[in-house]
Design a protein around this motif. Structure first.
Motif, PDB file in Angstrom:
ATOM      1  N   HIS B 225       0.823  -1.197   0.000  1.00 27.98           N
ATOM      2  CA  HIS B 225       0.000   0.000   0.000  1.00 27.98           C
ATOM      3  C   HIS B 225       0.862   1.253   0.000  1.00 27.98           C
ATOM      4  N   THR B 226       0.411   2.231  -0.757  1.00 21.47           N
ATOM      5  CA  THR B 226       1.120   3.490  -0.873  1.00 21.47           C
ATOM      6  C   THR B 226       1.401   4.139   0.482  1.00 21.47           C
ATOM      7  N   GLU B 227       0.391   4.149   1.330  1.00 14.08           N
ATOM      8  CA  GLU B 227       0.554   4.783   2.640  1.00 14.08           C
ATOM      9  C   GLU B 227       1.676   4.119   3.434  1.00 14.08           C
ATOM     10  N   ALA B 228       1.771   2.804   3.284  1.00 12.45           N
ATOM     11  CA  ALA B 228       2.816   2.054   3.989  1.00 12.45           C
ATOM     12  C   ALA B 228       4.192   2.464   3.481  1.00 12.45           C
ATOM     13  N   VAL B 229       4.286   2.660   2.175  1.00 14.61           N
ATOM     14  CA  VAL B 229       5.554   3.091   1.591  1.00 14.61           C
ATOM     15  C   VAL B 229       5.963   4.444   2.185  1.00 14.61           C
ATOM     16  N   LYS B 230       4.996   5.354   2.229  1.00 15.76           N
ATOM     17  CA  LYS B 230       5.290   6.677   2.779  1.00 15.76           C
ATOM     18  C   LYS B 230       5.796   6.585   4.225  1.00 15.76           C
ATOM     19  N   LYS B 231       5.039   5.832   5.017  1.00 12.19           N
ATOM     20  CA  LYS B 231       5.403   5.695   6.428  1.00 12.19           C
ATOM     21  C   LYS B 231       6.801   5.090   6.573  1.00 12.19           C
TER      22      LYS B 231
END
Lengths: 300, 300
Positions: B225-231
DNA sequence: TATTTGCATAATTTAAAATTATGGATACTT
DNA sequence: AAGTATCCATAATTTTAAATTATGCAAATA
């Protein structure tokens, strides 16, 4: 005429059939005629009513709005004829009944017989189908009244209780249980079980109620038809569970014995149903009285 | 047509006017026409609908029954036009949108918000799925319009560019690159790489474009998930590559820093698509304008 | 009783709606 | 992948339905 009435009729059928060609057949017209009328109607409303998706057609949102109303409109027009006929005291008429299996085959025939004795001029048709199909036929206005194994689910239908029934265990006369009137559920487990095919209302009730008591049937033989189950039990193939309604004759003739399951409620109710917005003709009303009370009750 | 629809209309007006001649005037017809149609209708119902009382006409009982229903029917038909016009005026109806991940989650919500402010009566559904699924939903007519990471492959779909996007390298503020704006591709090789799961559009583009430059990522950690990448990047797990669209907020808050890859074109385009043979409702058309131009453009 | 008004009927014209023929596009089949 | 079948759209033509005009009859009006 600026109301495009004929076009509305054609649209209605096309929407119901989801197919212009089939609509043409139904209306005894040709497909180009349908296309043209739909096109005219679309011009009138200033929007597409059908999407032409390759070989398929599907209603647009505007089409859906239209279809919802045309259904009511053409229902009303059909009812008009009935109402006016009745006003004139036309005693003939036509009664279209739909019923699920057990009711259609075992319950309705004697009722129909008595009804016919009193009103011989009324033509009757009886269509036996599964519950769902009966509901659909009601909604499609293909039948006047339906008899179901469960209350009709659709909000457009009026439902009421019609008849109480009880499922009983049946055994051949040679069976050791033939001298008993009750049997406890757990004893069923060791028996070979002759049972109606999956999907039947009877079958569903049996399994649900037995499951409540922690009993699961193991040695089962399935038959597609109630009569087959009876014959199988008669000839000693095993024990069965069937509606009391369907085995009265056999038990009376001493071919089989019925028993109740101790502590398990196997009663069920059959229901009648009709379209809420349908005008019930006198014939239909009268028949419903016959069905529920055995004879015509009040006139209203 | 065996439903005598036009005759019903004529009957209705005649009954309302209580006068054939006046009905003729209202309907822009002549009196004999009215007479004939009423006669036809009377034939159909097998009974008189009007009593001809000398110079006057009056409804019979059957006529009254008919008139009561035709009033409802023609009311409904009038209402129909209004309802469909309202739909056209976008005072109702619904819009079914399908979109791929990035667009559905990061691009469409604000657009939908603005659209809803202007047309609060339009119901909207948004289904986020992978490109292929969006295409299939379009073909199945399950959604009105779709937004994709690539032009729709199927010839039955119309595709157009919707939004330009650019993939950027993102690093945590603690990273030595955080003070740079560009990074040459070969430097990536030694970095731990946080990357979206195989199968995502973003991932495919990254790998294809880097491969053109002879760069293959080695030390990669995959996230679904994109959000996971950001985090992950924020917390210093490594560097990532993501769409500029999805990191505007984080960069603005100073949580991460984005850089361009020197000499590598990581721009991509998002596309809208709809069924070629589907009628785009006004709602759909207007929304598309909103999506592409930010506001409604021309009305056509 | 004469006159006007309204509906019915018949013959004719007109307009609407059907059909046939044909083409394009999509789905199914081998 | 090519061929076939299915389904809808369109155009030209024929058919059918519905309009009109012309006329008559009966009842209400004066």
């Amino acid at each position: 005429m600026d109301t495009y009435l004929n076009q509305l009729k054609i649209f209605h059928v096309a929407a119901k059939e989801k197919c212009f060609t089939r609509a043409a057949t139904v209306l005894f017209l040709t497909q180009p005629g349908i296309s043209k009328h739909i096109k005219d109607l679309e011009g009138h409303y200033g929007t597409r009513l059908f999407d032409r998706l390759g070989k398929k057609v599907a209603l647009t949102q505007a089409g859906e709005i239209l279809f919802a109303k045309t259904a009511t409109i053409f229902n009303m027009i059909e009812q008009l004829k009935v109402e006016i006929d009745e006003l004139q005291g036309m005693k003939g008429g036509f009664l279209k009944i739909g019923a699920s299996m057990t009711i259609g085959v075992y319950v309705l025939p004697p009722i129909l017989g008595r009804f016919r004795d009193t009103y011989p001029q009324v033509d009757i048709s009886l269509d036996v189908a599964v519950n769902r199909q009966v509901e659909e036929n009601l909604l499609a206005n293909a039948i006047d009244i339906g008899f179901l194994g469960a209350p009709a689910a659709d909000a457009r239908l009026v439902t009421g209780p019609f008849l109480n029934d009880e499922l009983v265990v049946i055994v051949p006369m040679s069976h050791e249980w033939a001298r008993r009137d009750f049997v406890p559920p757990h004893e069923l487990i060791n028996q070979t079980f002759v049972i109606a095919k999956e999907g039947s209302g009877t079958r569903r009730i049996i399994e649900a109620r037995l499951a409540d008591r922690g009993v699961t049937l193991k040695k089962t033989i399935e038959f597609g038809h109630t009569e087959a189950v009876k014959k199988a039990v008669e000839s000693g193939l095993g024990v069965g569970i069937l509606s009391k309604l369907v085995i009265v004759r056999e038990e009376h003739l001493g071919l089989i014995k019925s028993l109740r399951l101790e502590g398990v409620d196997l009663t069920r109710t059959f229901f009648f149903a009709y379209r809420k917005d349908k005008y019930l003709s006198r014939v239909t009303k009268t028949f419903l009285q016959y069905a529920i009370y055995g004879k015509a009750g009040s006139d209203q």
